[in-house]
Design a protein around this motif. Structure first.
Motif, PDB file in Angstrom:
ATOM      1  N   GLY A  80     -30.731  34.722   7.475  1.00 41.06           N
ATOM      2  CA  GLY A  80     -29.529  35.085   8.202  1.00 41.06           C
ATOM      3  C   GLY A  80     -28.521  33.961   8.205  1.00 41.06           C
ATOM      4  O   GLY A  80     -28.890  32.783   8.292  1.00 41.06           O
ATOM      5  N   THR A  81     -27.243  34.302   8.137  1.00 45.74           N
ATOM      6  CA  THR A  81     -26.205  33.275   8.114  1.00 45.74           C
ATOM      7  C   THR A  81     -26.087  32.534   9.434  1.00 45.74           C
ATOM      8  O   THR A  81     -25.560  31.421   9.481  1.00 45.74           O
ATOM      9  CB  THR A  81     -24.844  33.886   7.755  1.00 45.74           C
ATOM     10  N   GLU A  82     -26.591  33.125  10.526  1.00 47.47           N
ATOM     11  CA  GLU A  82     -26.505  32.484  11.836  1.00 47.47           C
ATOM     12  C   GLU A  82     -27.880  32.072  12.357  1.00 47.47           C
ATOM     13  O   GLU A  82     -28.062  31.873  13.562  1.00 47.47           O
ATOM     14  CB  GLU A  82     -25.804  33.416  12.836  1.00 47.47           C
ATOM     15  N   ASP A  83     -28.819  31.910  11.459  1.00 44.96           N
ATOM     16  CA  ASP A  83     -30.182  31.542  11.842  1.00 44.96           C
ATOM     17  C   ASP A  83     -30.258  30.039  12.091  1.00 44.96           C
ATOM     18  O   ASP A  83     -30.053  29.245  11.173  1.00 44.96           O
ATOM     19  CB  ASP A  83     -31.159  31.949  10.735  1.00 44.96           C
ATOM     20  N   ASN A  95     -31.234  32.009  21.777  1.00 43.76           N
ATOM     21  CA  ASN A  95     -30.674  31.249  20.655  1.00 43.76           C
ATOM     22  C   ASN A  95     -31.116  31.775  19.297  1.00 43.76           C
ATOM     23  O   ASN A  95     -30.566  31.360  18.273  1.00 43.76           O
ATOM     24  CB  ASN A  95     -31.074  29.779  20.782  1.00 43.76           C
ATOM     25  N   LEU A  96     -32.111  32.658  19.289  1.00 43.51           N
ATOM     26  CA  LEU A  96     -32.625  33.179  18.022  1.00 43.51           C
ATOM     27  C   LEU A  96     -31.749  34.288  17.453  1.00 43.51           C
ATOM     28  O   LEU A  96     -31.908  34.660  16.285  1.00 43.51           O
ATOM     29  CB  LEU A  96     -34.049  33.702  18.211  1.00 43.51           C
ATOM     30  N   PHE A  97     -30.843  34.817  18.240  1.00 40.21           N
ATOM     31  CA  PHE A  97     -30.038  35.957  17.822  1.00 40.21           C
ATOM     32  C   PHE A  97     -28.629  35.533  17.428  1.00 40.21           C
ATOM     33  O   PHE A  97     -28.090  34.551  17.955  1.00 40.21           O
ATOM     34  CB  PHE A  97     -29.969  36.995  18.944  1.00 40.21           C
ATOM     35  N   GLY A  98     -28.047  36.302  16.491  1.00 42.47           N
ATOM     36  CA  GLY A  98     -26.661  36.080  16.117  1.00 42.47           C
ATOM     37  C   GLY A  98     -25.721  36.473  17.245  1.00 42.47           C
ATOM     38  O   GLY A  98     -26.084  37.214  18.162  1.00 42.47           O
ATOM     39  N   GLN A  99     -24.501  35.968  17.166  1.00 40.36           N
ATOM     40  CA  GLN A  99     -23.537  36.155  18.246  1.00 40.36           C
ATOM     41  C   GLN A  99     -23.244  37.624  18.513  1.00 40.36           C
ATOM     42  O   GLN A  99     -23.173  38.060  19.664  1.00 40.36           O
ATOM     43  CB  GLN A  99     -22.233  35.415  17.923  1.00 40.36           C
ATOM     44  N   ASP A 101     -26.178  43.859  22.419  1.00 37.91           N
ATOM     45  CA  ASP A 101     -27.501  44.387  22.744  1.00 37.91           C
ATOM     46  C   ASP A 101     -28.297  43.401  23.587  1.00 37.91           C
ATOM     47  O   ASP A 101     -29.454  43.098  23.290  1.00 37.91           O
ATOM     48  CB  ASP A 101     -28.262  44.729  21.463  1.00 37.91           C
ATOM     49  N   SER A 102     -27.690  42.925  24.642  1.00 39.36           N
ATOM     50  CA  SER A 102     -28.389  41.991  25.527  1.00 39.36           C
ATOM     51  C   SER A 102     -29.633  42.599  26.166  1.00 39.36           C
ATOM     52  O   SER A 102     -30.605  41.868  26.443  1.00 39.36           O
ATOM     53  CB  SER A 102     -27.450  41.457  26.602  1.00 39.36           C
ATOM     54  N   PRO A 103     -29.693  43.943  26.420  1.00 39.23           N
ATOM     55  CA  PRO A 103     -30.933  44.493  26.974  1.00 39.23           C
ATOM     56  C   PRO A 103     -32.157  44.247  26.091  1.00 39.23           C
ATOM     57  O   PRO A 103     -33.263  44.024  26.613  1.00 39.23           O
ATOM     58  CB  PRO A 103     -30.630  45.994  27.095  1.00 39.23           C
ATOM     59  N   SER A 104     -31.987  44.285  24.775  1.00 38.19           N
ATOM     60  CA  SER A 104     -33.124  44.024  23.882  1.00 38.19           C
ATOM     61  C   SER A 104     -33.598  42.586  24.019  1.00 38.19           C
ATOM     62  O   SER A 104     -34.804  42.306  24.006  1.00 38.19           O
ATOM     63  CB  SER A 104     -32.740  44.307  22.430  1.00 38.19           C
ATOM     64  N   ILE A 105     -32.650  41.673  24.143  1.00 41.30           N
ATOM     65  CA  ILE A 105     -33.013  40.264  24.311  1.00 41.30           C
ATOM     66  C   ILE A 105     -33.726  40.062  25.643  1.00 41.30           C
ATOM     67  O   ILE A 105     -34.734  39.354  25.722  1.00 41.30           O
ATOM     68  CB  ILE A 105     -31.765  39.374  24.205  1.00 41.30           C
ATOM     69  N   ILE A 120     -26.226  37.524  10.991  1.00 39.36           N
ATOM     70  CA  ILE A 120     -27.549  37.747  11.583  1.00 39.36           C
ATOM     71  C   ILE A 120     -28.213  36.408  11.855  1.00 39.36           C
ATOM     72  O   ILE A 120     -28.108  35.470  11.061  1.00 39.36           O
ATOM     73  CB  ILE A 120     -28.427  38.608  10.649  1.00 39.36           C
ATOM     74  N   GLY A 121     -28.932  36.330  12.980  1.00 41.17           N
ATOM     75  CA  GLY A 121     -29.648  35.120  13.335  1.00 41.17           C
ATOM     76  C   GLY A 121     -31.062  35.123  12.775  1.00 41.17           C
ATOM     77  O   GLY A 121     -31.291  35.412  11.602  1.00 41.17           O
ATOM     78  N   HIS A 122     -32.015  34.841  13.642  1.00 39.78           N
ATOM     79  CA  HIS A 122     -33.419  34.656  13.251  1.00 39.78           C
ATOM     80  C   HIS A 122     -34.229  35.943  13.366  1.00 39.78           C
ATOM     81  O   HIS A 122     -35.398  35.977  12.999  1.00 39.78           O
ATOM     82  CB  HIS A 122     -34.029  33.583  14.159  1.00 39.78           C
TER      83      HIS A 122
END
Length: 286
Positions: free
Chosen positions: A235-238, A177-181, A187-191, A264-266
């Motif tokens: 970030g706008t999606e944080d 949930n910390l990442f933007g859509q 880049d799901s491997p990084s998550i 960008i999220g958090h």
């Protein structure tokens, strides 16, 4: 690169030094360790002296207690206490003091300090107590507001869930949930890597961080009229440090550098690495 340790009254803090020049300290947030800054280290170490610690209770940094000496003793929904022996109740101020002791050990009299999320709370605490040590500071996806009553209840619930299912299980559900859509799609491997790393975190330490964040005071007064330059990155999606909350604070210092990362999220350090690197370097060199 040099790996070092600092002993302070609350335990030990492990940190790594990279490069030479202007001292710059990077503080990680909750559910992270110092490696969260790896995408910045390679770039910034060419321009300054980076000090990147693991906060007490993370990595090789230890609280001055033996695991198991803390226990959650009150699980009422509207309150929570931690039984502590012999260490005092963990707080954001204790974490700030650990960083202060680290700076003293390194004979650093003036530095830039950047904190991500919980690291931003520690940054503000240090700016309140030891302002002469700072040339400027940055809140990276962080806020000076205290937790709202609703957020405090969520913290208590989080501590409960960690007690029941463990810290790793809790972080597995919260990290995505910390990442933007867009980043989640590309880049799901990084998550997944970040979630895998969270297996190493002590559940007790994660609970202590949540408790410390829940109890932290509002520190908007530290920003208001502050003569030091302050960097705000949002970030706008944080969802953890919402854009509107941070924007309300960004006008308070006398000198503000305000940057909004679209989509960008958090986790702008990963989601928008090149942009983040340039923002940090520009602020340091301003």
């Amino acid at each position: 690169m040099m790996q070092k340790n600092c002993t302070w009254s609350g335990g030990t803090i492990a940190y790594t030094i990279y490069g030479e020049g202007i001292p710059v300290v990077l503080l990680h947030g909750f559910g992270e360790d110092s490696s969260i800054w790896n995408r910045q280290v390679g770039f910034l170490q060419q321009h300054c002296k980076l000090i990147v610690p693991d906060l007490p209770g993370t990595g090789n940094s230890q609280w001055g207690i033996v695991n198991g000496e803390w226990s959650i003793v009150n699980r009422a929904e509207d309150s929570l206490t931690i039984d502590h022996s012999p260490f005092t109740t963990p707080s954001i101020d204790h974490l700030a003091y650990a960083i202060y002791e680290l700076l003293l050990q390194e004979n650093i009299l003036s530095c830039y300090l950047f904190g991500h999320s919980m690291g931003g709370y520690i940054t503000l605490a240090l700016a309140e107590k030891y302002p002469s040590l700072l040339k400027g500071f940055g809140l990276i996806h962080s806020t000076a507001f205290a937790d709202s009553e609703e957020k405090k209840k969520n913290r208590v619930r989080g501590i409960e869930l960690m007690e029941q299912y463990g810290g790793y299980s809790f972080l597995k559900t919260t990290i995505p949930n910390l990442f933007g859509q867009k980043f989640k799609e590309t880049d799901s491997p990084s998550i997944n890597q970040l979630m895998e790393q969270s297996k190493a975190f002590s559940t007790l330490s994660l609970q202590a961080y949540y408790y410390a964040m829940m109890k932290r005071p509002d520190r908007t007064h530290i920003l208001k009229g502050n003569p030091l330059p302050v960097l705000f990155v949002m970030g706008t999606e944080d969802v953890a440090a919402p854009l509107n909350d941070v924007l309300q604070q960004s006008h308070l210092p006398l000198i503000s550098y305000i940057h909004i990362l679209d989509g960008i999220g958090h986790m702008g350090m990963w989601e928008s690495t090149d942009r983040m690197n340039q923002l940090l370097l520009s602020f340091i060199q301003q």
